[in-house]
Design a protein around this motif. Sequence first.
Motif, PDB file in Angstrom:
ATOM      1  N   SER B   7      -2.572 -13.826  25.817  1.00  9.52           N
ATOM      2  CA  SER B   7      -1.174 -14.079  26.170  1.00  9.52           C
ATOM      3  C   SER B   7      -0.282 -13.279  25.229  1.00  9.52           C
ATOM      4  O   SER B   7      -0.746 -12.748  24.216  1.00  9.52           O
ATOM      5  N   GLY B   8       0.998 -13.197  25.588  1.00 10.80           N
ATOM      6  CA  GLY B   8       1.953 -12.531  24.716  1.00 10.80           C
ATOM      7  C   GLY B   8       2.384 -11.145  25.148  1.00 10.80           C
ATOM      8  O   GLY B   8       3.246 -10.539  24.522  1.00 10.80           O
ATOM      9  N   GLY B   9       1.750 -10.617  26.198  1.00  8.91           N
ATOM     10  CA  GLY B   9       2.145  -9.297  26.667  1.00  8.91           C
ATOM     11  C   GLY B   9       3.509  -9.323  27.340  1.00  8.91           C
ATOM     12  O   GLY B   9       4.062 -10.383  27.607  1.00  8.91           O
ATOM     13  N   GLY B  10       4.029  -8.150  27.608  1.00 11.02           N
ATOM     14  CA  GLY B  10       5.325  -8.061  28.277  1.00 11.02           C
ATOM     15  C   GLY B  10       5.973  -6.715  28.058  1.00 11.02           C
ATOM     16  O   GLY B  10       5.343  -5.775  27.571  1.00 11.02           O
ATOM     17  N   LEU B  11       7.243  -6.642  28.415  1.00  6.44           N
ATOM     18  CA  LEU B  11       8.018  -5.413  28.277  1.00  6.44           C
ATOM     19  C   LEU B  11       8.766  -5.426  26.946  1.00  6.44           C
ATOM     20  O   LEU B  11       9.432  -6.406  26.599  1.00  6.44           O
ATOM     21  N   VAL B  12       8.636  -4.338  26.207  1.00  3.54           N
ATOM     22  CA  VAL B  12       9.302  -4.242  24.909  1.00  3.54           C
ATOM     23  C   VAL B  12       9.837  -2.826  24.754  1.00  3.54           C
ATOM     24  O   VAL B  12       9.248  -1.864  25.273  1.00  3.54           O
ATOM     25  N   GLN B  13      10.939  -2.688  24.053  1.00  4.74           N
ATOM     26  CA  GLN B  13      11.531  -1.371  23.839  1.00  4.74           C
ATOM     27  C   GLN B  13      10.780  -0.612  22.750  1.00  4.74           C
ATOM     28  O   GLN B  13      10.165  -1.232  21.860  1.00  4.74           O
ATOM     29  N   PRO B  14      10.820   0.704  22.813  1.00  3.45           N
ATOM     30  CA  PRO B  14      10.210   1.494  21.738  1.00  3.45           C
ATOM     31  C   PRO B  14      10.774   1.082  20.385  1.00  3.45           C
ATOM     32  O   PRO B  14      11.978   0.856  20.245  1.00  3.45           O
ATOM     33  N   GLY B  15       9.872   0.944  19.408  1.00  2.92           N
ATOM     34  CA  GLY B  15      10.257   0.496  18.075  1.00  2.92           C
ATOM     35  C   GLY B  15      10.202  -1.007  17.916  1.00  2.92           C
ATOM     36  O   GLY B  15      10.326  -1.520  16.795  1.00  2.92           O
ATOM     37  N   LEU B  81      -2.965 -10.280  17.519  1.00  2.13           N
ATOM     38  CA  LEU B  81      -2.665  -8.879  17.232  1.00  2.13           C
ATOM     39  C   LEU B  81      -1.152  -8.744  17.112  1.00  2.13           C
ATOM     40  O   LEU B  81      -0.438  -8.885  18.102  1.00  2.13           O
ATOM     41  N   GLN B  82      -0.706  -8.518  15.886  1.00  4.64           N
ATOM     42  CA  GLN B  82       0.710  -8.272  15.645  1.00  4.64           C
ATOM     43  C   GLN B  82       0.951  -6.776  15.789  1.00  4.64           C
ATOM     44  O   GLN B  82       0.356  -5.976  15.075  1.00  4.64           O
ATOM     45  N   MET B  83       1.830  -6.412  16.710  1.00  7.31           N
ATOM     46  CA  MET B  83       2.085  -5.005  16.994  1.00  7.31           C
ATOM     47  C   MET B  83       3.539  -4.677  16.658  1.00  7.31           C
ATOM     48  O   MET B  83       4.461  -5.255  17.256  1.00  7.31           O
ATOM     49  N   ASN B  84       3.735  -3.806  15.699  1.00  8.74           N
ATOM     50  CA  ASN B  84       5.077  -3.381  15.279  1.00  8.74           C
ATOM     51  C   ASN B  84       5.273  -1.905  15.572  1.00  8.74           C
ATOM     52  O   ASN B  84       4.314  -1.176  15.833  1.00  8.74           O
ATOM     53  N   SER B  85       6.518  -1.467  15.520  1.00  2.00           N
ATOM     54  CA  SER B  85       6.861  -0.052  15.739  1.00  2.00           C
ATOM     55  C   SER B  85       6.187   0.490  16.991  1.00  2.00           C
ATOM     56  O   SER B  85       5.556   1.552  16.972  1.00  2.00           O
ATOM     57  N   LEU B  86       6.310  -0.259  18.065  1.00  2.00           N
ATOM     58  CA  LEU B  86       5.615   0.109  19.290  1.00  2.00           C
ATOM     59  C   LEU B  86       6.134   1.405  19.888  1.00  2.00           C
ATOM     60  O   LEU B  86       7.324   1.725  19.808  1.00  2.00           O
ATOM     61  N   ARG B  87       5.210   2.145  20.476  1.00  2.00           N
ATOM     62  CA  ARG B  87       5.509   3.447  21.086  1.00  2.00           C
ATOM     63  C   ARG B  87       5.125   3.414  22.562  1.00  2.00           C
ATOM     64  O   ARG B  87       4.318   2.579  22.986  1.00  2.00           O
ATOM     65  N   ALA B  88       5.648   4.363  23.306  1.00  2.00           N
ATOM     66  CA  ALA B  88       5.322   4.437  24.729  1.00  2.00           C
ATOM     67  C   ALA B  88       3.812   4.541  24.943  1.00  2.00           C
ATOM     68  O   ALA B  88       3.264   3.972  25.890  1.00  2.00           O
ATOM     69  N   GLU B  89       3.138   5.258  24.046  1.00  2.00           N
ATOM     70  CA  GLU B  89       1.687   5.447  24.198  1.00  2.00           C
ATOM     71  C   GLU B  89       0.867   4.198  23.887  1.00  2.00           C
ATOM     72  O   GLU B  89      -0.349   4.202  24.055  1.00  2.00           O
ATOM     73  N   VAL B 113       0.878  -4.833  28.129  1.00  2.00           N
ATOM     74  CA  VAL B 113       1.980  -4.502  27.235  1.00  2.00           C
ATOM     75  C   VAL B 113       2.625  -3.218  27.742  1.00  2.00           C
ATOM     76  O   VAL B 113       1.941  -2.199  27.900  1.00  2.00           O
ATOM     77  N   THR B 114       3.923  -3.282  28.004  1.00  2.00           N
ATOM     78  CA  THR B 114       4.656  -2.106  28.472  1.00  2.00           C
ATOM     79  C   THR B 114       5.753  -1.783  27.473  1.00  2.00           C
ATOM     80  O   THR B 114       6.602  -2.629  27.174  1.00  2.00           O
ATOM     81  N   VAL B 115       5.701  -0.572  26.928  1.00  2.00           N
ATOM     82  CA  VAL B 115       6.704  -0.130  25.967  1.00  2.00           C
ATOM     83  C   VAL B 115       7.592   0.888  26.665  1.00  2.00           C
ATOM     84  O   VAL B 115       7.171   2.007  26.965  1.00  2.00           O
ATOM     85  N   SER B 116       8.828   0.472  26.917  1.00  2.00           N
ATOM     86  CA  SER B 116       9.738   1.331  27.659  1.00  2.00           C
ATOM     87  C   SER B 116      11.179   0.884  27.432  1.00  2.00           C
ATOM     88  O   SER B 116      11.438  -0.304  27.234  1.00  2.00           O
ATOM     89  N   SER B 117      12.083   1.833  27.483  1.00  2.00           N
ATOM     90  CA  SER B 117      13.505   1.513  27.351  1.00  2.00           C
ATOM     91  C   SER B 117      14.130   1.306  28.727  1.00  2.00           C
ATOM     92  O   SER B 117      15.314   1.009  28.834  1.00  2.00           O
TER      93      SER B 117
END
Lengths: 109, 117
Positions: B7-15, B81-89, B113-117
């Motif tokens: 659980s915990g996935g979703g849409l997040v902005q870069p960074g 899994l703590q994920m910081n400074s997320l990137r599009a990749e 997990v989707t990293v997008s603005s």
Amino acid sequence: QSVLTQPPSASGTPGQRVTISCSGSSSNIGRNNVNWYQQFPGTAPKLLIYSSDQRPSGVPDRFSGSKSGTSASLAISGLQSEDEADYYCLARDDSLGAWVFGGGTKLTV
Amino acid sequence: EVQLVESGGGLVQPGGSLRLSCAASGFSFSSYWMSWVRQAPGKGLEWVANIKEDGSKKYYVDSVKGRFTISRDNAKNSLYLQMNSLRAEDTAVYYCASLPQHGSDYWGQGTLVTVSS
């Protein structure tokens, strides 16, 4: 670029035998066992072979694995249409201190 | 029945940051090394990180070192899994998995997990 190299595609007709190769180096396949996974679109991978040549319970004996030197192979005999899937090899890499997957092979039946 | 539920996935902005969780049941969680494995859309599997049974050792793929942190709580049979400074990749389906050990291999269903603005 994956550390473990697999052909991107393979194909066969029903009943045939097909093999998928996985090429590595002395720091991964050369020192450690290889595992093989089968994956269908939208689903989690399923373990087919572990410790290079062992089958988990429930996996048909049509699937077999082998390893020699820095390469490994997955063989599928008596090919069936339901075997059409993506296949991945996995091994520990002692130089990287990490697990590494092959790039995957799409099998078409 | 063995279950791993992410659980915990979703849409997040870069960074941005995100914390994934994985709830385990049906097996002796505290006796297993645990890993996170990801799969970008239309791409192959990539091992991300793993953690020793007691949490004393952790390893990461180079591309996430310094940005991601794996942890576990054996009392709660949970992996994180703590994920910081997320990137599009970093956009991918993230799986919680035991990988082969003790003759077993367990995987969750994955969380996107989707990293997008």
